[in-house]
Design a protein around this motif. Structure first.
Motif, mmCIF file in Angstrom:
data_model
loop_
_atom_site.group_PDB
_atom_site.id
_atom_site.type_symbol
_atom_site.label_atom_id
_atom_site.label_comp_id
_atom_site.label_asym_id
_atom_site.label_seq_id
_atom_site.Cartn_x
_atom_site.Cartn_y
_atom_site.Cartn_z
ATOM 1 N N ALA A 1 0.845 -1.206 0.000
ATOM 2 C CA ALA A 1 0.000 0.000 0.000
ATOM 3 C C ALA A 1 0.875 1.250 0.000
ATOM 4 C CB ALA A 1 -0.971 -0.018 1.178
ATOM 5 N N ASP A 2 0.614 2.170 0.928
ATOM 6 C CA ASP A 2 1.450 3.375 1.007
ATOM 7 C C ASP A 2 2.455 3.255 2.143
ATOM 8 O OD1 ASP A 2 -0.262 3.566 3.135
ATOM 9 O OD2 ASP A 2 -0.899 5.616 2.764
ATOM 10 N N GLY A 3 2.699 2.013 2.592
ATOM 11 C CA GLY A 3 3.682 1.786 3.649
ATOM 12 C C GLY A 3 3.153 1.983 5.048
ATOM 13 N N ASN A 4 1.897 2.367 5.157
ATOM 14 C CA ASN A 4 1.295 2.664 6.458
ATOM 15 C C ASN A 4 0.393 1.508 6.883
ATOM 16 O OD1 ASN A 4 -0.048 3.659 8.689
ATOM 17 N ND2 ASN A 4 -0.643 5.586 7.733
ATOM 18 N N PRO A 5 0.685 0.817 7.996
ATOM 19 C CA PRO A 5 -0.144 -0.315 8.409
ATOM 20 C C PRO A 5 -1.544 0.073 8.849
ATOM 21 C CG PRO A 5 1.453 0.215 10.124
ATOM 22 C CD PRO A 5 1.814 1.053 8.929
ATOM 23 N N LYS A 6 -1.832 1.360 8.913
ATOM 24 C CA LYS A 6 -3.170 1.822 9.267
ATOM 25 C C LYS A 6 -4.068 1.972 8.040
ATOM 26 C CE LYS A 6 -1.622 4.380 13.368
ATOM 27 N NZ LYS A 6 -1.583 5.702 14.051
#
Length: 438
Positions: free
Chosen positions: A206-211
């Motif tokens: 994704a965008d590297g964000n686990p949220k």
């Protein structure tokens, strides 16, 4: 008679007590899933380190297949059928396909890729640990971390006694970073799997964000603009006979693209290369070319190469129509044509109610486990990816279930090993929940 009834009741009650007591002591599958993931963190961290150290740049076919063979071993350990397909027909290394032929719940497609952007000549070849959890290495986030999470997830489902019942197909392509041609052959294993599946789960980062996870990805396709003008001495530019020349006409076209389309939400169109002058030559295989011209000569030819990214097929069609119209409205004594990638490029993955359902379920699971809330990525921050080829073929799809990290596609690429079990728990529990629905 009454004695016999009382005797049977007396005998049955202890049996019922024992049965219920035994049932209450059984561990729920969800607990077994979490237990397996906690117990296997070191194993899958080591596996990730191992495959990151194998160069698998897209054009390093030997390396791509080496990674694929190593992961094939792991799928077979889980009792799945797994093999590598040939890629000669589309000029690449081929893909890894693994299947589990269960009958319970929906058919689930899990998507990864074996290749990276780092070819053998890159200086970035091996991993290093920046601290006890942050690994810097080629492809650790994009997307060998995601490939390992797929295996980690399936291992937990197997240990919980769930996997044998699930109908799962895994496709790990060997050319996500640099697609083979023709695209229809390059992505055939993927589109065939999508036609078979009900649900697609992508394990990119994704965008590297686990949220966050991805419910919508913009598609990407290329375009080529060719412009012609009358070559003449610069003193005659704008005259009735000579006109404005190819470079002025090109500037009009590009500026009009910007004026008419730049405010369209989630649409971008970028001219990435331009060559102009008296003579222009371009080598598509090298993405490079040459131009010759003089400051006192009206330009005869211009070539522009660019891409266009849209969030839906409707938006893409609209943009193409506008761009084609602009190109046709030429300055005097000039002409132009625009062509779009005939293979279509990567299609957009539009958001849908099914995708939103997966996000809601995934977010609920994450919060239940104390892992935080999860929301969707802005499509502007989600580039094209293999899951896009499932668009219109599955009932629901999400991507971004892979390893969180940063600076992918650069020599600073990192992945957070502490997030391996977190992402595996989320994905495994999601698949377990989905297995009880139809």
């Amino acid at each position: 008679m009454n004695f016999n009834i009382r005797a049977k009741a007396f005998l049955f009650i202890p049996f019922l007590f024992i049965t219920l007591n035994s049932y209450s002591q059984k561990t729920a599958p969800s607990d077994l899933i979490l237990q397996s993931i906690d117990e296997n963190q070191s194993y899958y961290s080591d596996l990730l380190k191992e495959i990151v150290n194998i160069n698998s740049g897209t054009m390093n076919f030997v390396g791509v297949r080496k990674v694929g063979l190593r992961l094939t071993e792991e799928f077979k350990k889980l009792g799945m059928e797994a093999s590598l397909t040939p890629g000669e027909a589309f000029g690449r290394a081929g893909h890894l396909i693994a299947t589990n032929n269960g009958t319970k719940g929906p058919k689930i497609l899990m998507i990864g890729h074996l290749d990276t952007v780092f070819e053998p000549e890159s200086e970035f070849q091996k991993f290093t640990m920046l601290n006890d959890s942050i690994m810097q290495g080629p492809g650790v986030a994009d997307m060998k971390g995601g490939d390992v999470i797929i295996l980690y997830t399936l291992k937990a489902l197997k240990d919980a006694g769930v996997l044998n019942n699930l109908s799962v197909r895994v496709v790990m392509t060997g050319d996500e970073e640099r697609s083979g041609s023709p695209l229809a052959l390059s992505k055939k294993e993927l589109t065939d799997a999508a036609d078979w599946a009900d649900i697609a789960l992508g394990f990119e980062n994704a965008d590297g964000n686990p949220k966050t996870i991805v419910t919508s990805r913009r598609g990407s396709t290329g375009w080529t603009l060719k412009v012609k003008g009358n070559a003449a001495h610069s003193s005659q530019v704008f005259s009735e006979k000579v006109g404005s020349g190819a470079i002025y006409e090109t500037s009009r076209i590009l500026n009009s693209f910007y004026q008419e389309l730049s405010n369209e939400e989630n649409l971008t169109f970028n001219p990435g290369l331009i060559l102009g002058g008296t003579d222009v030559e371009y080598d598509d295989s090298k993405s490079a070319g040459t131009a010759y011209g003089k400051q006192n000569v009206v330009a005869k030819d211009v070539l522009v190469k660019g891409d266009i990214r849209a969030v839906s097929l409707e938006q893409l069609s609209m943009a193409k129509e506008v761009m084609t119209r602009i190109v046709s409205e030429n300055y005097p004594k000039s002409s132009a044509e625009i062509t779009f990638d005939p293979e279509g490029g990567y299609p957009p993955l539009a958001n849908s109610s099914g995708n939103e359902f997966l996000l809601k379920l995934y977010n609920s699971i994450s919060q239940e486990q104390g892992l935080g809330s999860v929301s969707s990525v802005n499509p502007r921050n989600a580039g094209a990816a293999d899951i896009s080829f499932t668009a219109g073929r599955v009932n629901m799809a999400v991507d971004g279930l892979g390893l969180s990290g940063a600076d992918d596609h650069t020599i600073n690429e990192t992945g957070n090993l502490n997030m391996l079990p977190v992402q595996a728990k989320r994905a495994a529990l999601l698949m377990y929940r989905l297995s009880s629905t139809r």
